[in-house]
Design an enzyme around this catalytic site. Structure first.
Site, PDB file in Angstrom:
ATOM      1  CD  GLN A  43      -2.843   1.310   2.273  1.00  0.00           C
ATOM      2  OE1 GLN A  43      -2.423   1.780   3.318  1.00  0.00           O
ATOM      3  NE2 GLN A  43      -4.095   0.893   2.118  1.00  0.00           N
TER       4      GLN A  43
ATOM      5  CB  CYS B 252      -4.321   6.810   6.452  1.00  0.00           C
ATOM      6  SG  CYS B 252      -3.475   7.079   8.039  1.00  0.00           S
TER       7      CYS B 252
ATOM      8  CE  LYS C 201      -8.489  -0.568   4.443  1.00  0.00           C
ATOM      9  NZ  LYS C 201      -8.904   0.531   5.321  1.00  0.00           N
TER      10      LYS C 201
END
Length: 328
Positions: free
Chosen positions: A72, A102, A141
């Site tokens: 990632q 995040c 993501k």
């Protein structure tokens, strides 16, 4: 249910979430030993990766011969994230995952992670840069949105898929929720309806019942498990067995549990070196002692001990509650 990303078969469709300071190589190897569809590395800052700052390459260690591994990347500039993608693909990464989820302030203050949800046009340029830089599959993501007034995950996911992203994982919270409240798995359905690529549901999936409900409410193709696996590296395999009929993992108990924890501890010492390894291992030992029901006095003794040999000597007694429970 399964699908393929390049040379990687997502069978079963369950993944280990990237977690900073947790999903390092030793932990990924341990989870993989029980069985899972996909391992995702800790988030790697793209510019630091390319400039080879200390510690970053270690976090991104891939082992090119290891299957079902994704790396990632986080970034805010097209050049650096594309160069980082080229680099990790050259090292053997089978999948590149882009972090837009995040919530940490040190990440979002740098206009990376979930901050990109506030600038979807810029986020799309980053995605296009990575997709254009590598031949391996690129995944994404992210979260439901920045806050309750910016729930733009469906549109971001649609545009990402049109740009070449082959799978999307959605954490069922906004950035501003951080990890508070409950993940809204039903809200993920709007993302699933917006794209034709596979979607994974993420957030608060801590057992089989939660995974089943997340799939039902979201309509997702699979799940990603993060914090639920802390202290339970067999959890992904256990969930997969109940949902998709894969072989049941042998969940360690008694002496086998003590041996597993001890081997994980040694692996962390080997990976990080003794001084750093002792410190990094403490959180994992804490989760294992949570699982074992270790009392506060013994717990404190283990977590304050600096000599690895002494820690290893304490573990059988520290984990004996789990051993006694298994014997019963």
């Amino acid at each position: 249910m399964s699908f393929t990303l390049g040379t990687t078969s997502m069978s079963p469709p369950i993944a280990l979430a990237p977690m900073a300071g947790i999903t390092d190589r030793p932990f990924r190897d341990l989870v993989r030993s029980f069985g899972a569809g996909l391992m995702v590395s800790e988030m790697v800052a793209s510019q630091e990766m390319v400039q080879a700052k200390p510690g970053v390459r270690e976090r991104a260690e891939l082992s090119a011969d290891v299957e079902n591994t994704a790396v990632q990347l986080a970034g805010r500039e097209e050049y650096w994230i594309a160069e980082a993608a080229k680099q990790v693909a050259g090292q053997g990464a089978r999948i590149i995952d882009i972090n837009m989820g995040c919530p940490a302030k040190k990440v979002t203050n740098g206009y990376s992670g979930s901050a990109l949800l506030k600038t979807p046009d810029h986020a799309l340029r980053l995605i296009e840069a990575v997709v254009g830089a590598v031949d391996v599959p690129v995944t994404l993501k992210t979260r439901l949105g920045w806050d309750d007034t910016c729930l733009n995950a469906p549109d971001v996911a649609r545009r990402a898929a049109e740009a070449g992203v082959q799978m999307v994982t959605i954490h069922g919270r906004t950035r501003c929720q951080f990890y508070k409240g409950s993940a809204d798995w039903a809200a993920i359905r709007a993302v699933k309806d917006a794209v034709t690529v596979p979607v994974l549901a993420n957030g608060d999936i801590v057992d089989t019942a939660a995974a089943r409900q997340a799939l039902e409410l979201s309509g997702a193709d699979g799940v990603m498990i993060g914090r639920g696996a802390e202290g339970k590296p067999w959890l992904l395999a256990e969930v997969s067995h109940h949902l998709w009929g894969t072989p049941a993992p042998e969940i360690p108990a008694g002496d086998a549990f003590i041996q597993m924890v001890s081997e994980h501890y040694r692996a962390m010492l080997d990976f990080y070196g003794q001084d750093l390894g002792v410190r990094v291992a403490r959180k994992h030992l804490g989760w294992y002692m949570d699982e074992a029901g270790t009392g506060p006095t013994m717990r404190r003794a283990v977590l304050t001990q600096k000599d690895p040999a002494e820690v290893l000597a304490l573990l059988p007694d520290a984990l004996s509650a789990q051993s006694a429970e298994a014997a019963a």
